[in-house]
Design a protein around this motif. Structure first.
Motif, PDB file in Angstrom:
ATOM      1  N   HIS A 200       8.068   5.089   2.763  1.00 15.09           N
ATOM      2  CA  HIS A 200       8.495   4.311   1.604  1.00 15.09           C
ATOM      3  C   HIS A 200       9.957   4.571   1.283  1.00 15.09           C
ATOM      4  O   HIS A 200      10.711   3.646   0.954  1.00 15.09           O
ATOM      5  N   GLY A 201      10.377   5.809   1.404  1.00 16.61           N
ATOM      6  CA  GLY A 201      11.772   6.146   1.142  1.00 16.61           C
ATOM      7  C   GLY A 201      12.732   5.453   2.086  1.00 16.61           C
ATOM      8  O   GLY A 201      13.881   5.158   1.711  1.00 16.61           O
ATOM      9  N   GLU A 202      12.300   5.175   3.310  1.00 11.96           N
ATOM     10  CA  GLU A 202      13.127   4.453   4.281  1.00 11.96           C
ATOM     11  C   GLU A 202      12.998   2.941   4.158  1.00 11.96           C
ATOM     12  O   GLU A 202      13.624   2.198   4.914  1.00 11.96           O
ATOM     13  N   GLY A 203      12.180   2.476   3.247  1.00 13.82           N
ATOM     14  CA  GLY A 203      11.982   1.033   3.103  1.00 13.82           C
ATOM     15  C   GLY A 203      11.184   0.426   4.235  1.00 13.82           C
ATOM     16  O   GLY A 203      11.379  -0.749   4.580  1.00 13.82           O
ATOM     17  N   LEU A 204      10.235   1.182   4.794  1.00 11.27           N
ATOM     18  CA  LEU A 204       9.504   0.741   5.971  1.00 11.27           C
ATOM     19  C   LEU A 204       8.115   0.194   5.663  1.00 11.27           C
ATOM     20  O   LEU A 204       7.425  -0.249   6.583  1.00 11.27           O
ATOM     21  N   VAL A 205       7.708   0.196   4.406  1.00 11.97           N
ATOM     22  CA  VAL A 205       6.303  -0.095   4.081  1.00 11.97           C
ATOM     23  C   VAL A 205       6.198  -1.300   3.149  1.00 11.97           C
ATOM     24  O   VAL A 205       6.810  -1.318   2.079  1.00 11.97           O
ATOM     25  N   ASP A 206       5.379  -2.278   3.545  1.00 11.73           N
ATOM     26  CA  ASP A 206       5.073  -3.411   2.678  1.00 11.73           C
ATOM     27  C   ASP A 206       3.690  -3.282   2.040  1.00 11.73           C
ATOM     28  O   ASP A 206       3.435  -3.878   0.998  1.00 11.73           O
ATOM     29  N   ALA A 207       2.792  -2.532   2.676  1.00  6.97           N
ATOM     30  CA  ALA A 207       1.439  -2.334   2.145  1.00  6.97           C
ATOM     31  C   ALA A 207       0.855  -1.068   2.762  1.00  6.97           C
ATOM     32  O   ALA A 207       1.407  -0.525   3.727  1.00  6.97           O
ATOM     33  N   ALA A 229      -0.304   5.123  -3.120  1.00  8.13           N
ATOM     34  CA  ALA A 229       0.263   3.784  -2.944  1.00  8.13           C
ATOM     35  C   ALA A 229       0.538   3.136  -4.293  1.00  8.13           C
ATOM     36  O   ALA A 229       1.598   2.531  -4.504  1.00  8.13           O
ATOM     37  N   ARG A 230      -0.408   3.278  -5.198  1.00  7.70           N
ATOM     38  CA  ARG A 230      -0.222   2.702  -6.532  1.00  7.70           C
ATOM     39  C   ARG A 230       0.974   3.334  -7.231  1.00  7.70           C
ATOM     40  O   ARG A 230       1.762   2.639  -7.893  1.00  7.70           O
ATOM     41  N   ALA A 231       1.145   4.644  -7.080  1.00  7.88           N
ATOM     42  CA  ALA A 231       2.293   5.324  -7.698  1.00  7.88           C
ATOM     43  C   ALA A 231       3.609   4.827  -7.121  1.00  7.88           C
ATOM     44  O   ALA A 231       4.642   4.834  -7.810  1.00  7.88           O
ATOM     45  N   LEU A 232       3.576   4.398  -5.860  1.00  8.19           N
ATOM     46  CA  LEU A 232       4.779   3.872  -5.200  1.00  8.19           C
ATOM     47  C   LEU A 232       4.913   2.366  -5.376  1.00  8.19           C
ATOM     48  O   LEU A 232       5.828   1.754  -4.805  1.00  8.19           O
ATOM     49  N   ASP A 233       4.004   1.763  -6.134  1.00  5.50           N
ATOM     50  CA  ASP A 233       4.005   0.318  -6.395  1.00  5.50           C
ATOM     51  C   ASP A 233       3.832  -0.483  -5.108  1.00  5.50           C
ATOM     52  O   ASP A 233       4.468  -1.527  -4.919  1.00  5.50           O
ATOM     53  N   LEU A 234       2.954   0.007  -4.231  1.00  5.28           N
ATOM     54  CA  LEU A 234       2.668  -0.681  -2.980  1.00  5.28           C
ATOM     55  C   LEU A 234       1.251  -1.253  -3.015  1.00  5.28           C
ATOM     56  O   LEU A 234       0.323  -0.574  -3.443  1.00  5.28           O
ATOM     57  N   LEU A 251     -14.519  -0.202  -3.121  1.00  6.98           N
ATOM     58  CA  LEU A 251     -13.309   0.564  -3.402  1.00  6.98           C
ATOM     59  C   LEU A 251     -12.080  -0.325  -3.315  1.00  6.98           C
ATOM     60  O   LEU A 251     -11.197  -0.274  -4.185  1.00  6.98           O
ATOM     61  N   ALA A 252     -12.013  -1.158  -2.276  1.00  2.00           N
ATOM     62  CA  ALA A 252     -10.878  -2.069  -2.140  1.00  2.00           C
ATOM     63  C   ALA A 252     -10.763  -2.977  -3.358  1.00  2.00           C
ATOM     64  O   ALA A 252      -9.673  -3.186  -3.897  1.00  2.00           O
ATOM     65  N   ALA A 253     -11.894  -3.503  -3.805  1.00  2.00           N
ATOM     66  CA  ALA A 253     -11.872  -4.375  -4.978  1.00  2.00           C
ATOM     67  C   ALA A 253     -11.433  -3.620  -6.228  1.00  2.00           C
ATOM     68  O   ALA A 253     -10.680  -4.147  -7.063  1.00  2.00           O
ATOM     69  N   LYS A 254     -11.860  -2.373  -6.359  1.00  2.00           N
ATOM     70  CA  LYS A 254     -11.468  -1.561  -7.513  1.00  2.00           C
ATOM     71  C   LYS A 254      -9.954  -1.425  -7.600  1.00  2.00           C
ATOM     72  O   LYS A 254      -9.376  -1.389  -8.694  1.00  2.00           O
ATOM     73  N   TYR A 255      -9.293  -1.358  -6.437  1.00  2.00           N
ATOM     74  CA  TYR A 255      -7.834  -1.230  -6.403  1.00  2.00           C
ATOM     75  C   TYR A 255      -7.131  -2.577  -6.250  1.00  2.00           C
ATOM     76  O   TYR A 255      -5.939  -2.616  -5.963  1.00  2.00           O
ATOM     77  N   ASN A 256      -7.880  -3.671  -6.484  1.00  2.00           N
ATOM     78  CA  ASN A 256      -7.308  -5.017  -6.350  1.00  2.00           C
ATOM     79  C   ASN A 256      -6.577  -5.187  -5.024  1.00  2.00           C
ATOM     80  O   ASN A 256      -5.453  -5.690  -4.959  1.00  2.00           O
ATOM     81  N   ALA A 257      -7.243  -4.761  -3.971  1.00  2.00           N
ATOM     82  CA  ALA A 257      -6.644  -4.811  -2.638  1.00  2.00           C
ATOM     83  C   ALA A 257      -6.309  -6.242  -2.245  1.00  2.00           C
ATOM     84  O   ALA A 257      -7.014  -7.194  -2.608  1.00  2.00           O
TER      85      ALA A 257
END
Length: 400
Positions: A200-207, A229-234, A251-257
């Protein structure tokens, strides 16, 4: 206006409206400019300012939104042809994984590959997808399982977008498997989460993705990754309910995947949860076919609850070594019972939703001018044939 043109002589499958319809416009014209769709409709109703643009006739061909492959693992080292033989000799996916094969064998080959190697071996895979009208592709990490290799996989994916006219969306899949000699919780604490932070720090992650399965990670362990991921706004997505029912879809639904993928063992309750969360169901018939699975994904329940259905290749060296999204569309129809209209919607409009993209996937004014023009008369032909590629032209961001 840059690249302004009027495409004429087309049958346009706009993919607007009902999931069971193509949104067809016969004798259509499409005005494009500045990488966007400016107007679409019958040529007879084309505004004068668009009629004045340079014309590009297409002699009655079909045009659709460019295809989107929303689940791939095309950056990796090595191959697993021997495991293909082992499965045919009677070994199960779990047997191979527990014996140190499967994902772990690809991890070894990927760690041994340089960044340049990863790029070079992935380029032919990207080219194969482009050759079938794909303009957007998702690429996951997950074959490194150490910090540097995970980063290299994502760097390679980003480099592919620079080397080819294609949009690449990157997904961090550090929670893909547990390295030999390490327990899952220690791996998450000491490698997976630090690698996610670094990527994330390198800007390499979209999800961010994970593999929630008995041979991989529990829902509680995946939840820890999703919390980061949520803390990183991903946004997150999940390999869920592929081989058993562990509660990954809930679980995926709980996190609005963005999506829950595979989901062969999901049930009616899972479909309802996905509908409430706006989570797309990504079906992966290549893995179902390769692994000789018999448990069907709950297509009727997904339809009943209006869950958007996407299809993807899941192109990977083990469970789905399939490099054709057109074949995935055919398999979605023949194996899972989707209609050809659903199959085309699943690789355009709904595949865009599975990646959190709202600027593509339909032929609508204001959308990106990502288009595929086909040597066919009717859109059902795209799912009807297999082993045949009718692409005439792919247009990426309006470039003719």
């Amino acid at each position: 206006m840059q690249g302004a043109a009027l495409l004429t002589g087309l049958t346009a499958a706009t993919m607007q409206g009902d999931d069971n319809a193509y949104g067809l416009i016969p004798d259509a014209a499409i005005a494009v400019g500045d990488g966007k769709i400016l107007w679409v409709g019958p040529l007879s109703g084309c505004p004068a300012d668009h009629l004045a643009l340079p014309h590009h006739p297409h002699e009655g061909r079909l045009v659709t939104p460019a295809l989107i492959d929303c689940h791939t693992h095309i950056v990796h080292g090595g191959h697993r042809a021997r495991e293909f033989e082992m499965r045919l000799e009677g070994a199960s996916y779990e047997d191979i994984a527990r014996a140190g094969g499967g994902i772990i064998s690809t991890v070894t080959a990927t760690r041994d590959a340089s960044l340049d190697d990863l790029i070079a071996t992935a380029l032919p895979r990207i080219d194969a997808l482009i050759g079938e009208g794909v303009s957007t592709v998702e690429i996951k990490s997950g074959y490194g399982l150490d910090l540097e290799t995970e980063l290299n996989m994502l760097r390679a994916a980003r480099a592919l977008e620079q080397a080819r006219a294609i949009t690449v969306k990157t997904t961090f899949l550090g929670a893909h498997a547990v390295p030999a000699g390490m327990d899952a919780d220690t791996y998450i604490d000491t490698i997976c989460l630090p690698a996610l932070d670094a990527a994330h720090g390198e800007g390499l992650v979209d999800a961010v993705d994970g593999f929630c399965e008995g041979i991989a990670f529990t829902p509680a362990q995946i939840a820890r990754v999703f919390d980061r991921a949520r803390a990183l706004d991903l946004p997150v997505k999940l390999h869920a309910e592929q081989l058993s029912h562990l509660g990954g879809t809930a679980l995926a639904a709980k996190y609005n995947a963005l999506s829950a993928d595979h989901i062969e063992y999901a049930n009616e309750s899972d479909a309802a949860a996905m509908a409430g969360a706006g989570t797309v169901a990504v079906l992966l018939p290549g893995a179902f076919y390769t692994l000789h699975e018999t448990q069907m994904p709950p297509v009727d329940a997904l339809r009943h609850h209006d869950v958007p259905i996407a299809l993807a290749t899941d192109w990977n060296p083990g469970s789905s070594p399939m490099g054709s999204l057109l074949l995935a569309m055919n398999m979605g129809c023949t194996l899972f019972g989707l209609t050809p209209a659903e199959a085309l919607g699943s690789t355009t409009r709904n595949a865009a939703l599975a990646l959190g993209l709202t600027d593509r996937g339909t032929i609508t004014p204001g959308q990106r001018a990502d288009l595929a023009i086909w040597n066919v008369e009717h859109p059902a032909e795209l799912s009807y044939r297999f082993g045949f590629n009718p692409l005439h032209q792919r247009i990426h961001e309006g470039t003719l």
